[in-house]
Design a protein around this motif. Structure first.
Motif, short mmCIF file in Angstrom:
data_model
loop_
_atom_site.label_atom_id
_atom_site.label_comp_id
_atom_site.label_asym_id
_atom_site.label_seq_id
_atom_site.Cartn_x
_atom_site.Cartn_y
_atom_site.Cartn_z
N CYS A 224 0.81 -1.21 0.00
CA CYS A 224 0.00 0.00 0.00
C CYS A 224 0.85 1.27 0.00
O CYS A 224 0.32 2.36 -0.18
CB CYS A 224 -0.95 0.00 1.20
N CYS A 225 2.14 1.13 0.24
CA CYS A 225 3.05 2.28 0.11
C CYS A 225 4.47 1.76 -0.01
O CYS A 225 4.76 0.63 0.41
CB CYS A 225 2.93 3.24 1.30
N ASP A 226 5.33 2.56 -0.59
CA ASP A 226 6.75 2.24 -0.60
C ASP A 226 7.28 2.61 0.78
O ASP A 226 7.00 3.70 1.29
CB ASP A 226 7.46 3.03 -1.69
N CYS A 227 8.04 1.74 1.39
CA CYS A 227 8.42 1.99 2.78
C CYS A 227 9.79 1.39 3.08
O CYS A 227 10.27 0.50 2.39
CB CYS A 227 7.38 1.39 3.73
N SER A 233 22.07 5.36 3.43
CA SER A 233 22.14 4.08 4.12
C SER A 233 23.42 3.85 4.90
O SER A 233 23.65 2.77 5.42
CB SER A 233 21.97 2.93 3.11
N THR A 234 24.29 4.84 5.00
CA THR A 234 25.53 4.64 5.76
C THR A 234 25.24 4.56 7.25
O THR A 234 24.38 5.27 7.76
CB THR A 234 26.52 5.79 5.50
N ARG A 235 25.95 3.72 7.98
CA ARG A 235 25.72 3.52 9.40
C ARG A 235 27.05 3.59 10.15
O ARG A 235 28.09 3.20 9.63
CB ARG A 235 25.12 2.15 9.70
N ILE A 236 27.01 4.08 11.37
CA ILE A 236 28.19 4.04 12.25
C ILE A 236 27.80 3.29 13.51
O ILE A 236 26.97 3.76 14.28
CB ILE A 236 28.68 5.45 12.60
N ILE A 237 28.36 2.11 13.70
CA ILE A 237 28.01 1.30 14.86
C ILE A 237 28.41 2.00 16.15
O ILE A 237 29.51 2.54 16.26
CB ILE A 237 28.71 -0.08 14.79
N GLY A 238 27.52 1.99 17.14
CA GLY A 238 27.88 2.47 18.46
C GLY A 238 27.25 3.78 18.87
O GLY A 238 27.34 4.19 20.00
N GLY A 239 26.60 4.45 17.95
CA GLY A 239 25.91 5.68 18.33
C GLY A 239 26.55 6.89 17.71
O GLY A 239 27.74 7.13 17.84
N ALA A 240 25.78 7.69 17.00
CA ALA A 240 26.33 8.86 16.33
C ALA A 240 25.19 9.76 15.92
O ALA A 240 24.01 9.41 16.02
CB ALA A 240 27.14 8.43 15.11
N VAL A 241 25.56 10.94 15.42
CA VAL A 241 24.57 11.85 14.86
C VAL A 241 24.09 11.27 13.54
O VAL A 241 24.90 10.86 12.70
CB VAL A 241 25.18 13.24 14.65
N GLN A 340 9.36 8.95 3.06
CA GLN A 340 9.05 7.52 3.08
C GLN A 340 8.82 7.03 4.50
O GLN A 340 9.63 7.28 5.39
CB GLN A 340 10.18 6.73 2.43
N PRO A 341 7.72 6.32 4.74
CA PRO A 341 7.47 5.77 6.08
C PRO A 341 8.28 4.51 6.34
O PRO A 341 8.87 3.93 5.41
CB PRO A 341 5.97 5.45 6.04
N ALA A 342 8.31 4.11 7.60
CA ALA A 342 8.87 2.80 7.95
C ALA A 342 7.82 1.75 7.62
O ALA A 342 6.61 2.02 7.64
CB ALA A 342 9.22 2.75 9.42
N ASP A 430 16.17 -5.77 2.56
CA ASP A 430 16.50 -4.41 2.15
C ASP A 430 15.45 -3.36 2.53
O ASP A 430 15.41 -2.27 1.97
CB ASP A 430 16.75 -4.33 0.63
N ARG A 431 14.60 -3.71 3.48
CA ARG A 431 13.63 -2.74 4.00
C ARG A 431 13.71 -2.70 5.52
O ARG A 431 14.00 -3.71 6.17
CB ARG A 431 12.19 -3.09 3.57
N TRP A 432 13.44 -1.51 6.09
CA TRP A 432 13.44 -1.34 7.53
C TRP A 432 12.02 -1.43 8.06
O TRP A 432 11.10 -0.75 7.57
CB TRP A 432 14.04 0.02 7.89
N TYR A 433 11.85 -2.29 9.06
CA TYR A 433 10.53 -2.55 9.64
C TYR A 433 10.47 -1.99 11.06
O TYR A 433 11.41 -2.15 11.85
CB TYR A 433 10.24 -4.05 9.66
N LEU A 434 9.35 -1.36 11.38
CA LEU A 434 9.14 -0.87 12.74
C LEU A 434 8.88 -2.05 13.65
O LEU A 434 7.82 -2.67 13.61
CB LEU A 434 7.96 0.11 12.77
#
Length: 472
Positions: A224-227, A233-241, A340-342, A430-434
Motif C-alpha cells: 500500500c506504500c513504498d516503505c 544508508s551509511t551507518r556508524i556502529i555504536g551511536g552517532a549523529v 518515506q514511512p517505515a 533491504d527494507r526497515w521494519y518498525l
C-alpha cells in the motif's frame, strides 16, 4: 535495585523539586555535531532540546528508584511553565491514568456501539465505529494479502484472478492508505482461497468468496506504500549523529512548541508513538490542538513545516502501571508527501534475538547531561530474548508479550529521556521494519537493564484496526 515480580516497572516520567528553576539550555554557539557524545547513557537525565530542561525523579508505589523517563516535559516561560508544573505534580504523585478507551478528537471520547446482531467480517458495518469490520485483513509473508470473512472464520490468501489496480487502490484505502503502491503475484501452496466475486463492495471481505481452487495457485501480494528504504544508508556502529535522510520516518512530537516525544511515520496520515506520552490526568496533553508533528528532520534547529494532529488514539488496554500495550496512533490533519514511512511488519514476521536493530531519537546523550540532543541520534542495539529479559537479574518477570527488550546487557547502548514513542527498526529484505516503540526501562544504559519497547508485531491487529477506523 532488585525487582520483585509484583512490582510495577519504573514509571517513565520523572519527579523534580518544584521550587528549582530548570537549568538553562546550553549555548548554541558551543554545540556542534562533533561535541555530542555517542548514545551511551549510564544514568537517567531528562532532556530538552529547547529553552529549558525539566529534571525529575520517579516515586514508585513500593520503592523510590531511579529510572529513565523516555518522555520529557518542557517548559519555557509563562503558560508553558504552568503546564510543566501540572505534569510534574500529576506524575510525581504517581497518578494512575486508567485503561479506558482513549480515542480523542477535541474534547470528546468516542465509544463503539455494536448491535446485538452484529457479525464480524461480513462486509457490513454493524458497529458505530466499525470495529466489526476492522480486523479482517492482514498481510502475510512477502506481503501476501490475507482476508477473513464471516463464512471462512480464518485468514485465507486472495486469488490473483480478476485483480486490478482499482481494486488494489480500494483495498489499500480501506486499510487507511491513500492508494496502492505495487501489486505482484505469489505462488501459493494453500488449499483454500478467497476469490473475488462479481461485484466489489465497500470492503475486500465483502467482495470475496471461499474457493478451493485458484488458477495457477497465484495469490495477491499487495504493497500500500513504498516503505523502509531511506535514500541514505551509511551507518556508524555504536551511536552517532544521524545523517539527513537516514531515518526519514522519524517524527518529533512537539507539545506547545517543545519536543516531548518521538514517533514513526507508518502511512501518509498516521504516526505511531507511545501511549504514555499522553497522560490522561492532564487534559491539555490529550488535546490534538496542543501538538505539532515534524517529520524527516535531523535537527531541532532546522524544523520543516509542521503537521497538526487531527486525533489521538490510545490503546484501550494500555496499563500505565505495567506499561503493557504502550502504543498510540496519531492521525494527521493532512497526508505527508515525499517522506518515506517505515514498514509495518507482516503477520508472523519476527527478528531473532541477537538481531542488530537501530533506535533513534532526540533524547539525552551522555551521563549527567541536563539537556537533550539538538541533533537526531542513532544507535545500534541487539534484540534480547524475552526469557532473558525476564530473568531475576534483569527485569524479573516484568516483560510481557507486548514488549521487546533491546540493547546491551553489559550496559551502554540504549534510548533515554526524550526518546519515548520513537522507533526501533530492524532490516529485512533491504527494507526497515518498525519492530518496537520506545517505552520504558530502569535507568539509561545500565547493566542488566536494557531498553524496553512496545512489540509492534504483537500489536499489529490493533494498529491495522485503528488505521481502518480512522482512514482518511
Amino acid at each position: 535495585m532488585e525487582y520483585r515480580q509484583t512490582d510495577a516497572p519504573p514509571s517513565y516520567d520523572s519527579v523534580m523539586n518544584q521550587n528549582t528553576s530548570p537549568p538553562s539550555y546550553p549555548s548554541l554557539q558551543v554545540l556542534s555535531a562533533t561535541q555530542i557524545q555517542p548514545y551511551y547513557i549510564p544514568q537517567p537525565t531528562p532532556q530538552i532540546p529547547a529553552p529549558c530542561v525539566v529534571e525529575t525523579i520517579s516515586t514508585q508505589r513500593r520503592h523510590v528508584l531511579s529510572y529513565k523517563s523516555k518522555r520529557c516535559c518542557y517548559g519555557g516561560s509563562g503558560g508553558s511553565a504552568f503546564v510543566v508544573v501540572l505534569l510534574i505534580i500529576a506524575v510525581g504523585l504517581g497518578v494512575h491514568y486508567g485503561s479506558s478507551l482513549w480515542t480523542l478528537s477535541g474534547k470528546d471520547k468516542e465509544t463503539d456501539i455494536c448491535t446485538p446482531s452484529s457479525v464480524n467480517c461480513d462486509g457490513k458495518r454493524d458497529c458505530s465505529r466499525g470495529s466489526d469490520e476492522s480486523r479482517c485483513v492482514r498481510f502475510g509473508t512477502a506481503n501476501e494479502l490475507q482476508v477473513m470473512t464471516s463464512k471462512a472464520g480464518s485468514f485465507l490468501p486472495v486469488c490473483a484472478q480478476g485483480w486490478s489496480k482499482s481494486i488494489a487502490d480500494q483495498t489499500c484505502q480501506q486499510l487507511g492508505f491513500r492508494q496502492s503502491y505495487a501489486v505482484d503475484v505469489l505462488q501459493s501452496s494453500s488449499s483454500a482461497f478467497q476469490s473475488l466475486n462479481s461485484r466489489f463492495s465497500n470492503t475486500i471481505q465483502g467482495s470475496v468468496n471461499i474457493s478451493s481452487s485458484c488458477p495457477l495457485q497465484q495469490t495477491v501480494s499487495l504493497w500500500c506504500c513504498d516503505c523502509g528504504r531511506p535514500p541514505v544508508s551509511t551507518r556508524i556502529i555504536g551511536g552517532a549523529v544521524a545523517a539527513e535522510g537516514q531515518w526519514p520516518w522519524q517524527a518529533s512530537l512537539h507539545f506547545r512548541g517543545y519536543h516531548t516525544c518521538g514517533g514513526t511515520l507508518v502511512a501518509p496520515d498516521f504516526i505511531i508513538t507511545a501511549a504514555h506520552c499522553f497522560p490522561q490526568e492532564i487534559s491539555d496533553y490529550l488535546l490534538p490542538s496542543n501538538w505539532q508533528v515534524y517529520i524527516g528532520m535531523v535537527s531541532q534547529l532546522k524544523l520543516p513545516s509542521s503537521y497538526n494532529v487531527k486525533k489521538i488514539t490510545i490503546h484501550e488496554n494500555y496499563d500505565p502501571d505495567t506499561k503493557n500495550n504502550d502504543i498510540a496512533l496519531l492521525i494527521l490533519n493532512r497526508p505527508v508527501s515525499n517522506i518515506q514511512p517505515a514498514c509495518l511488519p507482516v503477520f508472523g514476521q519476527t527478528f531473532s534475538p541477537g538481531s542488530k536493530c537501530w533506535t533513534t531519537g532526540f533524547g539525552v546523550t551522555s551521563k549527567g547531561s541536563d539537556s537533550g540532543s539538538i541533533f537526531l541520534m542513532e544507535v545500534a542495539v541487539d534484540l534480547i530474548d524475552l526469557a532473558v529479559c525476564n530473568k531475576p537479574t534483569v527485569y524479573n518477570g516484568l516483560i510481557t508479550e507486548t514488549m521487546q527488550c533491546a540493547g546491551d546487557l553489559m550496559g551502554g547502548k540504549d534510548s533515554c529521556q526524550g526518546d519515548s514513542g520513537g522507533p526501533l527498526v530492524c532490516k529485512a529484505d533491504d527494507r526497515w521494519y518498525l519492530t518496537g516503540v520506545t517505552s520504558w526501562g530502569d535507568g539509561c544504559g545500565k547493566k542488566n537493564h536494557p531498553g524496553v519497547y512496545s512489540n509492534v508485531g504483537r500489536l499489529l491487529t490493533w494498529i491495522h484496526g485503528k488505521m481502518q477506523q480512522e482512514r482518511p
